[in-house]
Design an enzyme around this catalytic site. Structure first.
Site, PDB file in Angstrom:
ATOM      1  N   PRO A  16      -1.367   3.856  -3.975  1.00  0.00           N
ATOM      2  CA  PRO A  16      -1.147   2.414  -3.929  1.00  0.00           C
ATOM      3  C   PRO A  16      -2.176   1.718  -3.054  1.00  0.00           C
ATOM      4  O   PRO A  16      -1.960   1.513  -1.881  1.00  0.00           O
ATOM      5  CB  PRO A  16       0.270   2.278  -3.377  1.00  0.00           C
ATOM      6  CG  PRO A  16       0.540   3.541  -2.655  1.00  0.00           C
ATOM      7  CD  PRO A  16      -0.297   4.595  -3.298  1.00  0.00           C
ATOM      8  N   GLU A  17      -3.329   1.441  -3.621  1.00  0.00           N
ATOM      9  CA  GLU A  17      -4.338   0.668  -2.912  1.00  0.00           C
ATOM     10  C   GLU A  17      -4.122  -0.797  -3.263  1.00  0.00           C
ATOM     11  O   GLU A  17      -3.154  -1.149  -3.922  1.00  0.00           O
ATOM     12  CB  GLU A  17      -5.743   1.144  -3.300  1.00  0.00           C
ATOM     13  CG  GLU A  17      -6.007   2.572  -2.839  1.00  0.00           C
ATOM     14  CD  GLU A  17      -7.483   2.885  -2.667  1.00  0.00           C
ATOM     15  OE1 GLU A  17      -8.252   1.950  -2.396  1.00  0.00           O
ATOM     16  OE2 GLU A  17      -7.864   4.051  -2.805  1.00  0.00           O
ATOM     17  N   HIS A 122      14.322  10.843  -1.513  1.00  0.00           N
ATOM     18  CA  HIS A 122      13.278  10.056  -0.865  1.00  0.00           C
ATOM     19  C   HIS A 122      13.473   8.555  -1.034  1.00  0.00           C
ATOM     20  O   HIS A 122      12.550   7.789  -0.818  1.00  0.00           O
ATOM     21  CB  HIS A 122      11.878  10.450  -1.358  1.00  0.00           C
ATOM     22  CG  HIS A 122      11.585  11.910  -1.229  1.00  0.00           C
ATOM     23  ND1 HIS A 122      11.747  12.592  -0.044  1.00  0.00           N
ATOM     24  CD2 HIS A 122      11.183  12.830  -2.136  1.00  0.00           C
ATOM     25  CE1 HIS A 122      11.427  13.870  -0.234  1.00  0.00           C
ATOM     26  NE2 HIS A 122      11.092  14.036  -1.497  1.00  0.00           N
ATOM     27  N   ARG A 140       6.473  10.924   1.209  1.00  0.00           N
ATOM     28  CA  ARG A 140       5.772  11.349   2.420  1.00  0.00           C
ATOM     29  C   ARG A 140       6.056  10.461   3.621  1.00  0.00           C
ATOM     30  O   ARG A 140       5.581  10.728   4.723  1.00  0.00           O
ATOM     31  CB  ARG A 140       4.270  11.414   2.164  1.00  0.00           C
ATOM     32  CG  ARG A 140       3.943  12.536   1.220  1.00  0.00           C
ATOM     33  CD  ARG A 140       2.476  12.718   0.994  1.00  0.00           C
ATOM     34  NE  ARG A 140       2.281  13.510  -0.210  1.00  0.00           N
ATOM     35  CZ  ARG A 140       1.123  13.737  -0.777  1.00  0.00           C
ATOM     36  NH1 ARG A 140       0.043  13.232  -0.253  1.00  0.00           N
ATOM     37  NH2 ARG A 140       1.036  14.461  -1.859  1.00  0.00           N
TER      38      ARG A 140
END
Length: 314
Positions: A16-17, A122, A140
DNA sequence: AAGTGGACCTGCTAGC
DNA sequence: TGCTAGCAGGTCCACT
Protein backbone atom coordinates in the site's frame (compact mmCIF):
# COMPACT_ATOMS: atom_id res chain seq x y z
CA UNK A 1 -29.26 -9.24 -0.63
CA UNK A 2 -26.39 -7.93 -2.71
CA UNK A 3 -23.49 -6.60 -0.71
CA UNK A 4 -20.80 -4.05 -1.47
CA UNK A 5 -17.34 -5.00 -0.29
CA UNK A 6 -14.40 -2.70 -0.92
CA UNK A 7 -10.83 -3.47 -0.10
CA UNK A 8 -7.34 -3.75 -1.49
CA UNK A 9 -6.79 -7.45 -2.19
CA UNK A 10 -4.75 -8.68 0.72
CA UNK A 11 -1.10 -9.72 0.32
CA UNK A 12 -1.42 -10.39 -3.39
CA UNK A 13 -1.67 -6.65 -3.86
CA UNK A 14 1.23 -4.25 -4.31
CA UNK A 15 2.39 -2.74 -1.05
CA UNK A 16 0.00 0.00 0.00
CA UNK A 17 2.02 2.92 -1.30
CA UNK A 18 0.57 6.31 -2.12
CA UNK A 19 -1.38 5.18 -5.22
CA UNK A 20 -3.09 2.36 -3.34
CA UNK A 21 -4.00 4.71 -0.48
CA UNK A 22 -5.29 7.31 -2.94
CA UNK A 23 -7.52 4.78 -4.70
CA UNK A 24 -8.82 3.42 -1.41
CA UNK A 25 -9.71 6.92 -0.23
CA UNK A 26 -11.49 7.70 -3.49
CA UNK A 27 -13.48 4.48 -3.25
CA UNK A 28 -14.30 4.68 0.46
CA UNK A 29 -15.28 8.33 0.70
CA UNK A 30 -18.70 8.16 -0.98
CA UNK A 31 -19.67 5.19 1.18
CA UNK A 32 -18.55 6.56 4.53
CA UNK A 33 -19.41 10.25 4.45
CA UNK A 34 -22.57 11.00 6.39
CA UNK A 35 -22.59 7.74 8.33
CA UNK A 36 -22.56 7.62 12.11
CA UNK A 37 -20.31 5.33 14.16
CA UNK A 38 -22.53 3.09 16.28
CA UNK A 39 -20.22 0.52 17.86
CA UNK A 40 -16.57 -0.49 17.66
CA UNK A 41 -14.37 -3.40 18.61
CA UNK A 42 -10.63 -4.04 18.82
CA UNK A 43 -8.54 -7.19 18.81
CA UNK A 44 -6.53 -6.04 21.82
CA UNK A 45 -3.26 -6.46 19.92
CA UNK A 46 -1.23 -3.26 19.64
CA UNK A 47 -0.33 -1.63 16.34
CA UNK A 48 2.68 0.67 16.01
CA UNK A 49 1.50 3.23 18.53
CA UNK A 50 -2.16 2.36 19.06
CA UNK A 51 -2.35 0.16 22.15
CA UNK A 52 -5.16 -2.01 20.84
CA UNK A 53 -7.56 -0.94 23.57
CA UNK A 54 -11.08 -0.13 22.36
CA UNK A 55 -11.49 2.32 25.25
CA UNK A 56 -9.19 4.75 23.46
CA UNK A 57 -11.64 4.84 20.54
CA UNK A 58 -14.85 5.18 22.54
CA UNK A 59 -15.04 8.97 22.03
CA UNK A 60 -15.75 8.18 18.37
CA UNK A 61 -19.08 6.53 19.08
CA UNK A 62 -21.95 8.69 17.91
CA UNK A 63 -19.79 10.87 15.67
CA UNK A 64 -20.59 11.28 11.99
CA UNK A 65 -18.07 10.95 9.16
CA UNK A 66 -17.61 14.31 7.44
CA UNK A 67 -14.65 13.74 5.13
CA UNK A 68 -12.33 10.96 3.94
CA UNK A 69 -9.01 12.22 2.60
CA UNK A 70 -5.32 11.41 2.89
CA UNK A 71 -1.99 13.11 3.61
CA UNK A 72 0.99 11.21 2.19
CA UNK A 73 0.12 7.58 2.99
CA UNK A 74 -2.02 8.42 6.01
CA UNK A 75 -5.80 8.14 5.58
CA UNK A 76 -7.54 11.02 7.33
CA UNK A 77 -11.17 10.47 8.34
CA UNK A 78 -12.79 13.69 9.51
CA UNK A 79 -15.45 13.21 12.18
CA UNK A 80 -17.59 15.66 14.16
CA UNK A 81 -15.01 16.19 16.90
CA UNK A 82 -11.94 14.15 15.89
CA UNK A 83 -9.62 13.27 13.07
CA UNK A 84 -9.10 9.54 12.75
CA UNK A 85 -5.70 8.79 11.19
CA UNK A 86 -5.19 5.36 9.65
CA UNK A 87 -1.85 4.17 8.30
CA UNK A 88 -1.75 0.87 6.42
CA UNK A 89 1.92 0.15 7.03
CA UNK A 90 2.98 -2.70 4.82
CA UNK A 91 0.08 -5.11 4.92
CA UNK A 92 -2.79 -3.05 6.28
CA UNK A 93 -6.15 -3.06 4.60
CA UNK A 94 -9.40 -1.17 5.18
CA UNK A 95 -12.55 -2.87 4.01
CA UNK A 96 -16.12 -1.67 3.84
CA UNK A 97 -19.05 -4.00 3.86
CA UNK A 98 -22.35 -2.30 3.14
CA UNK A 99 -24.56 -5.28 3.68
CA UNK A 100 -25.97 -4.77 7.16
CA UNK A 101 -26.72 -8.42 7.83
CA UNK A 102 -23.23 -9.42 6.71
CA UNK A 103 -21.73 -6.67 8.81
CA UNK A 104 -23.58 -7.90 11.86
CA UNK A 105 -22.40 -11.44 11.22
CA UNK A 106 -18.79 -10.32 10.94
CA UNK A 107 -19.15 -8.23 14.09
CA UNK A 108 -20.47 -11.26 15.92
CA UNK A 109 -17.45 -13.28 14.78
CA UNK A 110 -14.94 -10.88 16.27
CA UNK A 111 -13.94 -12.87 19.33
CA UNK A 112 -10.52 -14.40 18.82
CA UNK A 113 -11.63 -18.03 18.54
CA UNK A 114 -14.43 -17.11 16.19
CA UNK A 115 -12.15 -14.89 14.14
CA UNK A 116 -9.80 -17.80 13.52
CA UNK A 117 -12.70 -20.04 12.67
CA UNK A 118 -14.09 -17.50 10.23
CA UNK A 119 -10.72 -17.01 8.60
CA UNK A 120 -10.69 -13.34 9.49
CA UNK A 121 -7.48 -13.39 11.50
CA UNK A 122 -5.55 -10.15 11.92
CA UNK A 123 -8.65 -7.97 12.05
CA UNK A 124 -7.47 -5.37 14.57
CA UNK A 125 -10.40 -2.99 14.76
CA UNK A 126 -13.77 -2.51 13.24
CA UNK A 127 -16.54 0.05 13.43
CA UNK A 128 -20.17 -0.51 12.71
CA UNK A 129 -21.54 2.53 10.96
CA UNK A 130 -25.14 3.34 10.10
CA UNK A 131 -25.21 1.16 7.00
CA UNK A 132 -22.26 -1.20 7.22
CA UNK A 133 -18.97 -2.22 8.70
CA UNK A 134 -15.52 -0.62 8.38
CA UNK A 135 -12.78 -3.10 9.29
CA UNK A 136 -8.99 -2.90 9.52
CA UNK A 137 -6.92 -6.03 8.82
CA UNK A 138 -3.13 -6.05 9.11
CA UNK A 139 -1.16 -9.31 9.42
CA UNK A 140 2.18 -7.68 10.21
CA UNK A 141 0.84 -4.84 12.36
CA UNK A 142 3.11 -2.24 10.80
CA UNK A 143 0.06 -0.05 10.39
CA UNK A 144 -1.34 2.37 12.93
CA UNK A 145 -4.39 4.18 14.20
CA UNK A 146 -4.46 7.58 15.86
CA UNK A 147 -7.19 9.82 17.20
CA UNK A 148 -6.65 13.59 17.08
CA UNK A 149 -9.25 15.89 18.68
CA UNK A 150 -10.22 18.99 16.73
CA UNK A 151 -8.42 21.96 18.17
CA UNK A 152 -10.60 24.28 20.22
CA UNK A 153 -12.94 26.12 17.89
CA UNK A 154 -11.12 24.78 14.86
CA UNK A 155 -12.52 22.37 12.37
CA UNK A 156 -9.40 23.46 10.53
CA UNK A 157 -9.38 22.38 6.91
CA UNK A 158 -8.35 23.85 3.63
CA UNK A 159 -10.68 23.98 0.63
CA UNK A 160 -10.24 20.24 0.04
CA UNK A 161 -11.26 19.34 3.57
CA UNK A 162 -7.70 18.40 4.47
CA UNK A 163 -6.48 19.63 7.84
CA UNK A 164 -3.02 21.13 8.18
CA UNK A 165 -0.06 18.87 8.96
CA UNK A 166 0.36 20.61 12.30
CA UNK A 167 -3.27 19.88 13.20
CA UNK A 168 -2.66 16.19 12.57
CA UNK A 169 0.76 16.02 14.15
CA UNK A 170 2.37 15.20 10.80
CA UNK A 171 4.95 17.99 10.68
CA UNK A 172 8.05 17.67 8.53
CA UNK A 173 6.41 16.14 5.47
CA UNK A 174 7.28 17.38 2.00
CA UNK A 175 4.79 18.32 -0.71
CA UNK A 176 2.32 15.91 -2.25
CA UNK A 177 3.76 14.66 -5.56
CA UNK A 178 0.47 15.26 -7.37
CA UNK A 179 0.03 18.78 -6.04
CA UNK A 180 1.13 22.14 -7.39
CA UNK A 181 3.60 22.33 -4.52
CA UNK A 182 5.81 19.69 -6.12
CA UNK A 183 7.93 20.33 -9.21
CA UNK A 184 11.32 19.66 -10.67
CA UNK A 185 12.40 23.00 -9.27
CA UNK A 186 11.26 22.13 -5.75
CA UNK A 187 12.94 18.73 -6.00
CA UNK A 188 16.18 20.29 -7.20
CA UNK A 189 16.11 22.94 -4.48
CA UNK A 190 15.51 20.35 -1.77
CA UNK A 191 18.41 18.22 -2.95
CA UNK A 192 21.06 20.97 -2.60
CA UNK A 193 23.71 20.03 -0.10
CA UNK A 194 22.42 16.49 0.40
CA UNK A 195 25.13 13.82 0.37
CA UNK A 196 22.76 10.89 0.83
CA UNK A 197 22.18 8.56 -2.14
CA UNK A 198 19.23 9.74 -4.16
CA UNK A 199 17.11 6.62 -3.83
CA UNK A 200 16.83 6.49 -0.03
CA UNK A 201 16.66 10.30 -0.07
CA UNK A 202 13.58 10.21 -2.31
CA UNK A 203 11.95 7.85 0.17
CA UNK A 204 12.53 9.95 3.28
CA UNK A 205 9.47 12.13 2.70
CA UNK A 206 11.14 15.51 3.03
CA UNK A 207 11.44 16.49 -0.63
CA UNK A 208 8.26 14.72 -1.67
CA UNK A 209 5.92 12.33 0.16
CA UNK A 210 4.52 8.98 -0.89
CA UNK A 211 7.52 7.57 -2.76
CA UNK A 212 8.09 4.05 -1.44
CA UNK A 213 10.67 1.45 -2.30
CA UNK A 214 8.94 0.29 -5.47
CA UNK A 215 8.23 3.64 -7.08
CA UNK A 216 11.64 5.05 -6.16
CA UNK A 217 13.35 2.28 -8.15
CA UNK A 218 10.89 2.60 -11.03
CA UNK A 219 11.14 6.38 -11.32
CA UNK A 220 14.96 6.37 -11.19
CA UNK A 221 15.11 3.73 -13.90
CA UNK A 222 12.80 5.67 -16.17
CA UNK A 223 14.86 8.79 -15.53
CA UNK A 224 18.18 7.08 -16.25
CA UNK A 225 19.53 8.11 -12.84
CA UNK A 226 21.80 5.79 -10.85
CA UNK A 227 20.25 5.08 -7.40
CA UNK A 228 23.59 5.66 -5.66
CA UNK A 229 24.06 9.17 -7.06
CA UNK A 230 24.42 11.66 -4.22
CA UNK A 231 21.18 13.66 -4.21
CA UNK A 232 23.10 16.93 -4.04
CA UNK A 233 24.83 16.14 -7.34
CA UNK A 234 21.58 15.92 -9.26
CA UNK A 235 21.64 18.50 -12.05
CA UNK A 236 18.66 20.75 -12.57
CA UNK A 237 17.63 19.20 -15.92
CA UNK A 238 17.80 15.73 -14.41
CA UNK A 239 15.75 16.89 -11.41
CA UNK A 240 13.09 18.24 -13.76
CA UNK A 241 13.04 14.93 -15.61
CA UNK A 242 12.89 12.91 -12.39
CA UNK A 243 9.97 14.95 -11.04
CA UNK A 244 8.04 14.43 -14.26
CA UNK A 245 8.78 10.71 -14.15
CA UNK A 246 7.72 10.36 -10.52
CA UNK A 247 4.37 11.96 -11.25
CA UNK A 248 3.95 9.79 -14.34
CA UNK A 249 4.70 6.56 -12.44
CA UNK A 250 2.36 7.44 -9.57
CA UNK A 251 -0.46 8.45 -11.90
CA UNK A 252 -0.12 5.20 -13.84
CA UNK A 253 -0.22 3.25 -10.59
CA UNK A 254 -3.34 5.08 -9.40
CA UNK A 255 -5.03 4.18 -12.66
CA UNK A 256 -3.94 0.55 -12.32
CA UNK A 257 -4.90 0.46 -8.64
CA UNK A 258 -8.35 1.62 -9.53
CA UNK A 259 -8.79 -1.18 -11.99
CA UNK A 260 -7.53 -3.64 -9.37
CA UNK A 261 -10.24 -2.51 -6.97
CA UNK A 262 -12.90 -2.73 -9.62
CA UNK A 263 -11.78 -6.27 -10.46
CA UNK A 264 -11.95 -7.15 -6.82
CA UNK A 265 -15.41 -5.74 -6.39
CA UNK A 266 -16.58 -7.93 -9.23
CA UNK A 267 -15.11 -10.82 -7.26
CA UNK A 268 -13.79 -12.48 -10.41
CA UNK A 269 -10.54 -13.33 -8.69
CA UNK A 270 -8.36 -11.42 -11.13
CA UNK A 271 -5.73 -9.21 -9.58
CA UNK A 272 -3.88 -6.99 -11.99
CA UNK A 273 -2.72 -3.69 -10.62
CA UNK A 274 0.51 -1.91 -11.20
CA UNK A 275 2.63 -4.89 -10.18
CA UNK A 276 2.68 -6.17 -13.75
CA UNK A 277 3.86 -2.74 -14.86
CA UNK A 278 7.14 -2.81 -12.92
CA UNK A 279 10.07 -2.40 -15.26
CA UNK A 280 12.84 -3.13 -12.76
CA UNK A 281 11.38 -3.78 -9.30
CA UNK A 282 11.72 -7.44 -8.34
CA UNK A 283 13.42 -8.29 -11.62
CA UNK A 284 17.01 -8.96 -10.56
CA UNK A 285 18.88 -10.89 -13.25
CA UNK A 286 16.20 -10.38 -15.87
CA UNK A 287 17.09 -8.41 -19.00
CA UNK A 288 16.72 -4.65 -18.84
CA UNK A 289 13.65 -3.73 -20.91
CA UNK A 290 15.68 -0.97 -22.57
CA UNK A 291 19.17 -2.41 -23.22
CA UNK A 292 18.92 -6.11 -22.38
CA UNK A 293 21.68 -6.18 -19.78
CA UNK A 294 20.82 -8.11 -16.60
CA UNK A 295 19.11 -5.94 -14.01
CA UNK A 296 20.94 -5.62 -10.70
CA UNK A 297 19.86 -5.53 -7.08
CA UNK A 298 21.75 -3.66 -4.38
CA UNK A 299 20.91 -2.87 -0.78
CA UNK A 300 20.57 0.78 0.17
CA UNK A 301 19.53 1.76 3.69
CA UNK A 302 18.59 -1.88 4.22
CA UNK A 303 16.17 -1.85 1.30
CA UNK A 304 16.47 -3.58 -2.03
CA UNK A 305 17.10 -1.31 -4.98
CA UNK A 306 16.70 -2.58 -8.53
CA UNK A 307 18.39 -0.83 -11.44
CA UNK A 308 20.20 -1.18 -14.77
CA UNK A 309 23.91 -0.42 -14.59
CA UNK A 310 23.88 0.30 -18.33
CA UNK A 311 20.97 2.73 -18.53
CA UNK A 312 21.28 4.51 -15.20
CA UNK A 313 24.24 6.88 -14.82
CA UNK A 314 25.64 8.77 -11.89
C1' DA B 1 22.92 18.09 11.57
C1' DA B 2 22.79 14.59 8.48
C1' DG B 3 22.93 10.02 7.69
C1' DT B 4 22.84 5.04 9.08
C1' DG B 5 21.05 1.05 10.91
C1' DG B 6 18.14 -1.57 14.24
C1' DA B 7 13.54 -2.74 15.68
C1' DC B 8 8.92 -3.78 14.95
C1' DC B 9 5.98 -8.06 12.72
C1' DT B 10 4.54 -12.36 10.32
C1' DG B 11 3.76 -14.96 5.88
C1' DC B 12 6.31 -17.04 2.58
C1' DT B 13 10.17 -19.54 0.47
C1' DA B 14 14.65 -21.66 -0.09
C1' DG B 15 17.72 -24.75 1.76
C1' DC B 16 19.00 -28.44 4.64
C1' DT C 1 8.28 -34.04 5.86
C1' DG C 2 9.58 -30.68 8.97
C1' DC C 3 12.52 -27.37 10.66
C1' DT C 4 15.29 -22.99 10.37
C1' DA C 5 17.02 -18.87 8.39
C1' DG C 6 16.36 -15.15 5.51
C1' DC C 7 13.58 -11.84 3.24
C1' DA C 8 9.97 -8.37 2.44
C1' DG C 9 9.27 -3.03 3.84
C1' DG C 10 7.08 2.07 6.28
C1' DT C 11 8.23 4.42 10.01
C1' DC C 12 10.31 5.67 14.34
C1' DC C 13 14.21 6.15 17.13
C1' DA C 14 18.87 5.65 18.84
C1' DC C 15 23.34 6.11 17.60
C1' DT C 16 27.45 7.76 14.91
Amino acid sequence: MASTVLQIPLLESPMPELPEVEVLVQELAPHLVGQRIETLRCSGLPLRRFNGNAKALEPLIGQRVRTVTRRAKTIVIGLDRHWLLVHLGMTGNLSWSADRSEADAVAHAFTHAAVQKEGALHRHWQMRLTDGLLAYVDPRRFGDLCLVPHAEGLVGTNSNGVPSDATLGLQGLGPEPLSAGFSGASLHAASRGVRQAIKPWLMNGRAVVGVGNIYASEALFRSGIHPALAAGRLSRPRALHLAETLVEVLKEAIEAGGSTLRDYRHADGSIGGYQSGHLVYGREGQPCPACGRPLRRIIQAQRSTFFCAGCQRR
